[in-house]
Design a protein around this motif. Structure first.
Motif, PDB file in Angstrom:
ATOM      1  N   LYS B  53     -21.494  21.663 -11.943  1.00  0.00           N
ATOM      2  CA  LYS B  53     -21.192  22.512 -10.766  1.00  0.00           C
ATOM      3  C   LYS B  53     -19.724  22.961 -10.759  1.00  0.00           C
ATOM      4  CE  LYS B  53     -24.772  20.478  -7.866  1.00  0.00           C
ATOM      5  NZ  LYS B  53     -25.272  19.476  -8.799  1.00  0.00           N
ATOM      6  N   CYS B  54     -19.293  23.516 -11.874  1.00  0.00           N
ATOM      7  CA  CYS B  54     -17.942  24.060 -11.963  1.00  0.00           C
ATOM      8  C   CYS B  54     -17.946  25.262 -12.905  1.00  0.00           C
ATOM      9  CB  CYS B  54     -16.959  22.999 -12.440  1.00  0.00           C
ATOM     10  SG  CYS B  54     -17.390  22.295 -14.029  1.00  0.00           S
ATOM     11  N   LYS B  55     -16.771  25.869 -13.113  1.00  0.00           N
ATOM     12  CA  LYS B  55     -16.704  27.020 -14.017  1.00  0.00           C
ATOM     13  C   LYS B  55     -16.524  26.532 -15.453  1.00  0.00           C
ATOM     14  CE  LYS B  55     -14.413  29.999 -10.675  1.00  0.00           C
ATOM     15  NZ  LYS B  55     -13.093  30.521 -10.291  1.00  0.00           N
ATOM     16  N   ILE B  56     -16.846  27.404 -16.382  1.00  0.00           N
ATOM     17  CA  ILE B  56     -16.695  27.032 -17.800  1.00  0.00           C
ATOM     18  C   ILE B  56     -15.237  26.673 -18.105  1.00  0.00           C
ATOM     19  CG2 ILE B  56     -16.780  27.926 -20.168  1.00  0.00           C
ATOM     20  CD1 ILE B  56     -19.270  29.485 -19.412  1.00  0.00           C
ATOM     21  N   GLU B  57     -14.314  27.472 -17.536  1.00  0.00           N
ATOM     22  CA  GLU B  57     -12.891  27.216 -17.833  1.00  0.00           C
ATOM     23  C   GLU B  57     -12.381  25.923 -17.183  1.00  0.00           C
ATOM     24  OE1 GLU B  57     -14.251  29.981 -16.634  1.00  0.00           O
ATOM     25  OE2 GLU B  57     -12.934  31.059 -15.246  1.00  0.00           O
ATOM     26  N   ASP B  58     -13.157  25.371 -16.245  1.00  0.00           N
ATOM     27  CA  ASP B  58     -12.785  24.063 -15.690  1.00  0.00           C
ATOM     28  C   ASP B  58     -13.128  22.943 -16.679  1.00  0.00           C
ATOM     29  OD1 ASP B  58     -11.924  25.251 -13.385  1.00  0.00           O
ATOM     30  OD2 ASP B  58     -13.859  25.046 -12.371  1.00  0.00           O
ATOM     31  N   ILE B  59     -14.041  23.239 -17.589  1.00  0.00           N
ATOM     32  CA  ILE B  59     -14.439  22.230 -18.585  1.00  0.00           C
ATOM     33  C   ILE B  59     -13.698  22.448 -19.901  1.00  0.00           C
ATOM     34  CG2 ILE B  59     -16.382  21.167 -19.817  1.00  0.00           C
ATOM     35  CD1 ILE B  59     -18.247  22.358 -17.697  1.00  0.00           C
ATOM     36  N   PHE B  60     -13.652  23.696 -20.335  1.00  0.00           N
ATOM     37  CA  PHE B  60     -13.045  24.014 -21.640  1.00  0.00           C
ATOM     38  C   PHE B  60     -11.760  24.813 -21.473  1.00  0.00           C
ATOM     39  CE2 PHE B  60     -17.606  23.619 -22.293  1.00  0.00           C
ATOM     40  CZ  PHE B  60     -17.652  22.694 -23.319  1.00  0.00           C
ATOM     41  N   GLN B  61     -10.743  24.398 -22.184  1.00  0.00           N
ATOM     42  CA  GLN B  61      -9.481  25.150 -22.190  1.00  0.00           C
ATOM     43  C   GLN B  61      -9.050  25.376 -23.637  1.00  0.00           C
ATOM     44  OE1 GLN B  61      -9.083  21.888 -20.383  1.00  0.00           O
ATOM     45  NE2 GLN B  61     -10.090  22.873 -18.651  1.00  0.00           N
ATOM     46  N   PRO B  62      -8.372  26.509 -23.880  1.00  0.00           N
ATOM     47  CA  PRO B  62      -7.876  26.735 -25.246  1.00  0.00           C
ATOM     48  C   PRO B  62      -6.883  25.641 -25.636  1.00  0.00           C
ATOM     49  CG  PRO B  62      -7.521  28.655 -23.867  1.00  0.00           C
ATOM     50  CD  PRO B  62      -8.047  27.593 -22.982  1.00  0.00           C
ATOM     51  N   GLU B  63      -6.797  25.351 -26.919  1.00  0.00           N
ATOM     52  CA  GLU B  63      -5.962  24.250 -27.414  1.00  0.00           C
ATOM     53  C   GLU B  63      -4.503  24.393 -26.986  1.00  0.00           C
ATOM     54  OE1 GLU B  63      -6.200  20.828 -28.484  1.00  0.00           O
ATOM     55  OE2 GLU B  63      -7.766  21.767 -29.682  1.00  0.00           O
ATOM     56  N   SER B  64      -3.906  25.586 -27.223  1.00  0.00           N
ATOM     57  CA  SER B  64      -2.515  25.790 -26.803  1.00  0.00           C
ATOM     58  C   SER B  64      -2.421  27.151 -26.159  1.00  0.00           C
ATOM     59  CB  SER B  64      -1.572  25.703 -27.994  1.00  0.00           C
ATOM     60  OG  SER B  64      -1.959  26.656 -28.951  1.00  0.00           O
ATOM     61  N   LYS B  65      -2.111  27.124 -24.866  1.00  0.00           N
ATOM     62  CA  LYS B  65      -2.000  28.385 -24.134  1.00  0.00           C
ATOM     63  C   LYS B  65      -0.605  28.946 -24.330  1.00  0.00           C
ATOM     64  CE  LYS B  65      -4.858  29.255 -20.120  1.00  0.00           C
ATOM     65  NZ  LYS B  65      -5.147  28.863 -18.751  1.00  0.00           N
ATOM     66  N   LYS B  66      -0.518  30.179 -24.840  1.00  0.00           N
ATOM     67  CA  LYS B  66       0.798  30.801 -25.031  1.00  0.00           C
ATOM     68  C   LYS B  66       1.279  31.348 -23.685  1.00  0.00           C
ATOM     69  CE  LYS B  66       0.941  32.211 -29.806  1.00  0.00           C
ATOM     70  NZ  LYS B  66      -0.366  32.095 -30.414  1.00  0.00           N
ATOM     71  N   THR B  67       2.528  31.165 -23.373  1.00  0.00           N
ATOM     72  CA  THR B  67       3.053  31.735 -22.117  1.00  0.00           C
ATOM     73  C   THR B  67       3.183  33.240 -22.303  1.00  0.00           C
ATOM     74  OG1 THR B  67       5.286  31.470 -22.880  1.00  0.00           O
ATOM     75  CG2 THR B  67       4.371  29.653 -21.599  1.00  0.00           C
ATOM     76  N   SER B  68       3.329  33.968 -21.199  1.00  0.00           N
ATOM     77  CA  SER B  68       3.400  35.436 -21.298  1.00  0.00           C
ATOM     78  C   SER B  68       4.623  35.867 -22.097  1.00  0.00           C
ATOM     79  CB  SER B  68       3.406  36.052 -19.902  1.00  0.00           C
ATOM     80  OG  SER B  68       4.473  35.509 -19.169  1.00  0.00           O
ATOM     81  N   THR B  69       5.746  35.099 -21.958  1.00  0.00           N
ATOM     82  CA  THR B  69       6.957  35.477 -22.702  1.00  0.00           C
ATOM     83  C   THR B  69       6.741  35.261 -24.196  1.00  0.00           C
ATOM     84  OG1 THR B  69       7.755  33.312 -22.031  1.00  0.00           O
ATOM     85  CG2 THR B  69       8.823  35.232 -21.006  1.00  0.00           C
ATOM     86  N   GLU B  70       6.014  34.162 -24.520  1.00  0.00           N
ATOM     87  CA  GLU B  70       5.726  33.885 -25.938  1.00  0.00           C
ATOM     88  C   GLU B  70       4.862  34.996 -26.514  1.00  0.00           C
ATOM     89  OE1 GLU B  70       5.269  29.416 -27.379  1.00  0.00           O
ATOM     90  OE2 GLU B  70       4.264  29.816 -25.480  1.00  0.00           O
ATOM     91  N   THR B  71       3.877  35.416 -25.745  1.00  0.00           N
ATOM     92  CA  THR B  71       2.970  36.468 -26.205  1.00  0.00           C
ATOM     93  C   THR B  71       3.728  37.775 -26.384  1.00  0.00           C
ATOM     94  OG1 THR B  71       1.337  35.382 -24.837  1.00  0.00           O
ATOM     95  CG2 THR B  71       0.712  37.515 -25.754  1.00  0.00           C
ATOM     96  N   ASN B  72       4.624  38.052 -25.427  1.00  0.00           N
ATOM     97  CA  ASN B  72       5.362  39.316 -25.469  1.00  0.00           C
ATOM     98  C   ASN B  72       6.250  39.444 -26.699  1.00  0.00           C
ATOM     99  OD1 ASN B  72       4.215  40.254 -23.183  1.00  0.00           O
ATOM    100  ND2 ASN B  72       5.866  39.593 -21.801  1.00  0.00           N
ATOM    101  N   ARG B  73       6.688  38.300 -27.205  1.00  0.00           N
ATOM    102  CA  ARG B  73       7.562  38.337 -28.382  1.00  0.00           C
ATOM    103  C   ARG B  73       6.860  38.975 -29.577  1.00  0.00           C
ATOM    104  NH1 ARG B  73      10.266  32.623 -29.387  1.00  0.00           N
ATOM    105  NH2 ARG B  73       8.217  31.957 -28.730  1.00  0.00           N
ATOM    106  N   PHE B  74       5.525  38.844 -29.615  1.00  0.00           N
ATOM    107  CA  PHE B  74       4.761  39.367 -30.754  1.00  0.00           C
ATOM    108  C   PHE B  74       4.290  40.803 -30.529  1.00  0.00           C
ATOM    109  CE2 PHE B  74       4.255  34.762 -30.862  1.00  0.00           C
ATOM    110  CZ  PHE B  74       4.777  34.511 -32.113  1.00  0.00           C
ATOM    111  N   VAL B  75       4.485  41.303 -29.305  1.00  0.00           N
ATOM    112  CA  VAL B  75       3.986  42.667 -28.996  1.00  0.00           C
ATOM    113  C   VAL B  75       5.024  43.697 -29.385  1.00  0.00           C
ATOM    114  CG1 VAL B  75       3.157  44.219 -27.172  1.00  0.00           C
ATOM    115  CG2 VAL B  75       2.570  41.792 -27.132  1.00  0.00           C
TER     116      VAL B  75
END
Lengths: 187, 75
Positions: B53-75
């Motif tokens: 009785k929860c959402k999928i993302e409450d059970i599964f999370q990606p191994e390492s979540k990149k922060t928005s600043t980290e992601t922006n560095r590659f854009v």
């Protein structure tokens, strides 16, 4: 193997007994023929098969495949065994070339039935088990390809050519290795 | 992928075998999911979410979540 406490119905028990008798009879006949005791082998095989069928009905083990699929695979396997045995016996009867060709194709039909029953059983598994089987088949395929290529090179070097039936044996062995490896990976 | 399956199962006091039966999969599948050796298909993930009785993302999370600043560095 863990036992499943649910008792099987009398219809299932009869089917288990029939499957045991047929599979045991088929195996017993082939072994009996090999040791010059065809009828004794068949009778012993049927009795052992009946005992196994009875045991499966009384104390059904917990299995990944439903019982009816196990029965289907055993029956298809018995069919392969009996028809292959029949074909080998026919070869000694001095058949014409056309008759031999036609007789040689009959075991392939039995093999196709066996493969289809196996594929249906694999399709009934849950997603991880299907992945394990798929990876095992891929490893088996790659291993068999390497074996065939290696033997082809040996053939070029003058080593005696192999009976194609061995390729199936190698494939089964490679599949087994692949299954052990993937089971270990997902243990 | 990380997951909270073991914790959620413990909260319900279910054994791996019980959870496997509820999901209609083998115990080995539940074990592989819990140890992160196997990521479930979307239908199985939805089944798990419905069961707990929860959402999928409450059970599964990606191994390492990149922060928005980290992601922006590659854009």
């Amino acid at each position: 193997m863990k036992a499943n406490n649910q008792a099987v119905s009398s219809s299932d028990m009869r089917k288990n007994l029939a499957m045991g008798a047929i599979a045991g009879g088929a195996l017993g006949t082939v072994f009996g023929y090999a040791v010059n005791g065809l009828w004794l082998g068949a009778v012993i095989g049927i009795l052992v098969g009946l005992a196994i069928g009875f045991r499966l009905g009384r104390v059904p083990p917990k299995m990944r495949y439903p019982m009816y699929m196990i029965r289907r695979m055993f029956l298809a396997g018995s069919l392969v065994l009996v028809i292959t045995f029949g074909y080998a016996a026919l070869l000694d009867r001095g058949l014409s070339w056309t008759q031999i060709i036609l007789a040689a194709l009959v075991p392939t039909v039995a093999c196709a039935i066996f493969v289809v029953s196996l594929a249906i059983a694999i399709a009934s598994l849950d997603e991880l088990q299907r992945r394990i089987q798929t990876e095992a088949i891929a490893i088996g395929f790659a291993g068999t390809a390497i074996f065939c290529l290696g033997y082809a090179f040996l053939g070029m070097a003058g080593v005696a050519s192999l009976n194609w039936g061995w390729v199936v044996m190698v494939m089964a062995f490679m599949w087994f290795i692949g299954k052990m490896w993937t089971l270990w990976r997902y243990r | 992928m990380k997951n909270r399956l073991k914790m959620l199962r413990a909260e319900q006091a279910w054994s791996q075998a019980q959870l496997a039966e509820l999901l209609d999969v083998s115990r080995q599948t539940v074990n592989a999911l819990e140890t992160g050796k196997y990521d479930p298909s979307l239908p199985l993930a939805f089944k798990l979410a419905a069961l707990f009785k929860c959402k999928i993302e409450d059970i599964f999370q990606p191994e390492s979540k990149k922060t928005s600043t980290e992601t922006n560095r590659f854009v």
